[in-house]
Design a protein around this motif. Sequence first.
Motif, PDB file in Angstrom:
ATOM      1  N   TYR A   1      -4.606   1.521   0.983  1.00  0.00           N
ATOM      2  CA  TYR A   1      -4.143   1.951  -0.340  1.00  0.00           C
ATOM      3  C   TYR A   1      -4.949   3.145  -0.841  1.00  0.00           C
ATOM      4  CZ  TYR A   1      -8.162   0.121  -2.922  1.00  0.00           C
ATOM      5  OH  TYR A   1      -9.414  -0.069  -3.418  1.00  0.00           O
TER       6      TYR A   1
ATOM      7  N   ASN B   1       0.835   3.852  -3.016  1.00  0.00           N
ATOM      8  CA  ASN B   1       0.501   5.248  -2.714  1.00  0.00           C
ATOM      9  C   ASN B   1       1.605   6.204  -3.176  1.00  0.00           C
ATOM     10  OD1 ASN B   1      -1.701   4.093  -1.576  1.00  0.00           O
ATOM     11  ND2 ASN B   1      -1.314   4.778   0.512  1.00  0.00           N
TER      12      ASN B   1
ATOM     13  N   ALA C   1       0.829  -1.202   0.000  1.00  0.00           N
ATOM     14  CA  ALA C   1       0.000   0.000   0.000  1.00  0.00           C
ATOM     15  C   ALA C   1       0.866   1.254   0.000  1.00  0.00           C
ATOM     16  CB  ALA C   1      -0.932  -0.014   1.211  1.00  0.00           C
TER      17      ALA C   1
END
Lengths: 417, 292, 240
Positions: A288, A260, A256
Amino acid sequence: MRIAFNRSAKLAGAGAAVALALALGACSGGSPGAGGETSGGAVAEVGVTADTIRLAASQTLSGPGAASCAPSTDAAQLYFDKVNDEGGVDGRKIDFEVLDDGYDPQRALANVRGFIDSKFAMVGACGSATAAAIYRTLSDAGMPFLFPTNGVAEVVKPASPGILQLLPLYEDQTASMVRYGFEEFGSGSIFVVVNPLGEYESAISRAREVAESGGGSFVDSAVAQLGTTDYTPIALQIKEADPDFVVMSMGGSDSAKFVNALVDQNALPRSAVLGTSASVAGSFLSSYNTAASDKVYFGSAIQLPPSAENECTQLLAGGDFANDPIALIGCASAQAIVEAIRQTPELTRANLLATIESWDEEDISPGIFAPVSFSATDHIGLKTLYVVQPQGTEFGVIAECPYSEDENADASCTPAG
Amino acid sequence: MGLYISAAISGIAVGLLYGMIGFAIVMLYKSTGVANFAQGTLATLGAFVAWALVTDAGLPLLAAIPIALIASGMFGVIVYFVVIRPRASAGNLNITVRTLGLSLLLLAVMEWRWGALAPYRYPTIVQGDGIQIASVVLPAQTLLIAGVAAVIMVLLWALFRYTRAGLSFRALAEQPDTARLLGLRATRLSAATWGLSAILGTIVGVLLAPSAFLAPSMMESYLLFTFTGIVLGGLTSLPGALLGSVIVGIVSNVAIVAFSLEAGVLVVFAILLIVMAVRPQGLLGKQEAVRL
Amino acid sequence: MTIAQDGPATTGRGLEIENLVVGYGKAIVLHGLSLRVAPGEIVGVAGPNGAGKSTLLKVISGLLPRTADRMTFDGVPLKRDPVAVVGRGVVHVPEGRRMFANLTVEENLKVGAIGGRVRDYRAARERVLALLPTIVPMLGRKAGLLSGGQQQQVAVARGLIANPSLLMVDELSLGLSPSAVASISASTVATCRELGTGLLWVDQNITILAKHCDRLVLLRDGVAEPVDMSDRDALGSVYF
């Protein structure tokens, strides 16, 4: 899987407090289980009596990783309890003991030594490092080790007697996912990013082989410690390299963070981000950036969302880890174990293993696992990798890919119906 | 070249974050001589308290944060009286080990209370696209972190430099016995320092959680960078903590793009060892006065 | 407390100690010592090394546990708490100066004022600096960089800035040259007399004590004995 990662992250974690936590954790070793009584029934086998079958697991129950690991054995316990409530397996109740290893290979080994002479079989739990530490001892003792969550190839390749796992290795998953990506979007360049899980070099090299043989190219790769604080630099590198695909094999939280960072730096690849089942975890879903959903494709060992018909789905519904893939895997694995015991007429360790090795397209947990097949030389059960995409707060299957350890397998994926 | 410049800029951004964690540790070290290894878990706890106020009590984030700040200040004071003050004469090593124990305890409590479903998505205080410098994009939250770091540093620096409380902190840190003999209220001052450092921790936790994801062990991987940054800057210097942390951020991010991600951590370890061997007082720290 | 803030006491009964017993574990250092320092009085306590001079001051400051029939200042018992003792207007200048080395001289003085709950720092500072003008050029310097004599002067000023009724000085002459001892002793005593502050001064250097003090006691075998200051020969032989 996520389990394995989170724990490795803690081990690699830098804070002095963590080191001390682990050191202290390692000192408070668990005591082995009570000695077993192998009594006379129809059969004489360690851990089996007329009315009881003793199973055990060595699991990460303490330390910072406990939260992500424990759901798999907790869910297995729920399933065994359900079986017992319904009368057990052929009149025998399942006694399931879980000892803590704190994700310490030495403690795992000590737990196992205590189990060998009193328990019938080991139930798989968290972690590549612990599985790698204990599989030889179990194999030598003839004790079945059923379905560990493991990414280390040597544990199952070549097949060790008694050691069977359901989940494909990460290296096979990265290969499969690259194949899927090329089928879907056309071949192109790949950039591979991995956390050191299982054998990560082979996860990179297999992806590279498939890409190059499939008409694409390999741009570069990067290895990031679990719990890396800032994925921005790697996102910048990817932005500059401008690949068609990013291939990753990373823990849930790290996946995640990485995704990101790609979103923040406008560095999402042209075609897709392809990940392994390691990313298929609640920790990814909860963190996420949804701006990336359309481009993210993960391989998953289990069907998601799981079929509502499956006992495990019903058992876990409404509980703490209803949507946790780790818990689903733990429960469905327990289902497979119970099914194997049911199918084994004279319950001995050798017979149980023979039963499982004879499985061909066996539907052990319909609607969660695809049918599994084993043989004397193939100890990885699943032959299908689901391709899932994050959709809001859950994953959804969008395709099924045949998965095989055979490098030349090139059967194509089929979209989910 | 552009890639290195972008990496350096992203390093400054993350270095400011390391530096903010460092402020709280340096402040406590400056005024009590104790390196607080529980700073990370205190920060996480503060972030969890704010989060619980948002999700369980339904408060808006901007109302939850001030309440969490006050609560963490009170908690810091309680920690001082319960954990640190009893038999305070046991020496700084003893106290430092107590902070390690406290850290483990808080971690266990957070795992017990919130661990099962961690990590959690954490709301950002500001949204927006941020700005682009070279090829690196600095999101709005990162700019907020930079701004807050600058403000906190100026405030703390002014506190130590210009206020009676700050002067008392410094005197107490240097010669606790003499400070008491001259009538400084050592207990009250130490308790205040613990409260203040817990508040700083919560500020860091709340700012960090959106990108690190809220989980009990959220801060662990940041502490290596933070400790390296403050050792590099000199354990007793607030501007040094910021400077050292920014240098650590730049060097590690540039090393990552130049070599590999693993090189980033290796370089940080190397900096830590070299600084401790060659210049233990750091860049801006003061040499310990010799005590007779 | 109010006395300390508003200026030295000119009335009251000063320090009164009767039958003070102090020990470190089994080793008894003071066996029933009695001592009195009247307001504004300058009393010297002489004695060889290890006689318990520093111990006596630490006990009065509240740093050490003790038993005593009477231990009062202006008739009110002194608590075993340095903060409370300073609040009563009894300030201790410790042995070895104990400067805050990384603080400037000015900051050292401020710490003394903060500890003594001085409301008007500026006035207190002016009063002390007017009487100890040698400090003025050093105000901006780090205290750790000063010479021993300069540090001793600052240590006395740091004590006096709290406006004490009684200043207690431990080994003012330690490690200083004879000329520095002479000038610092003279300025300290003159300042105390000017401010009306009592002075309890312990020192190994009996000659310097005899030169400046109103009264002299000798600490020997854990008790205080008066010394006849008119008898020069007795002074010279007290240690033997």
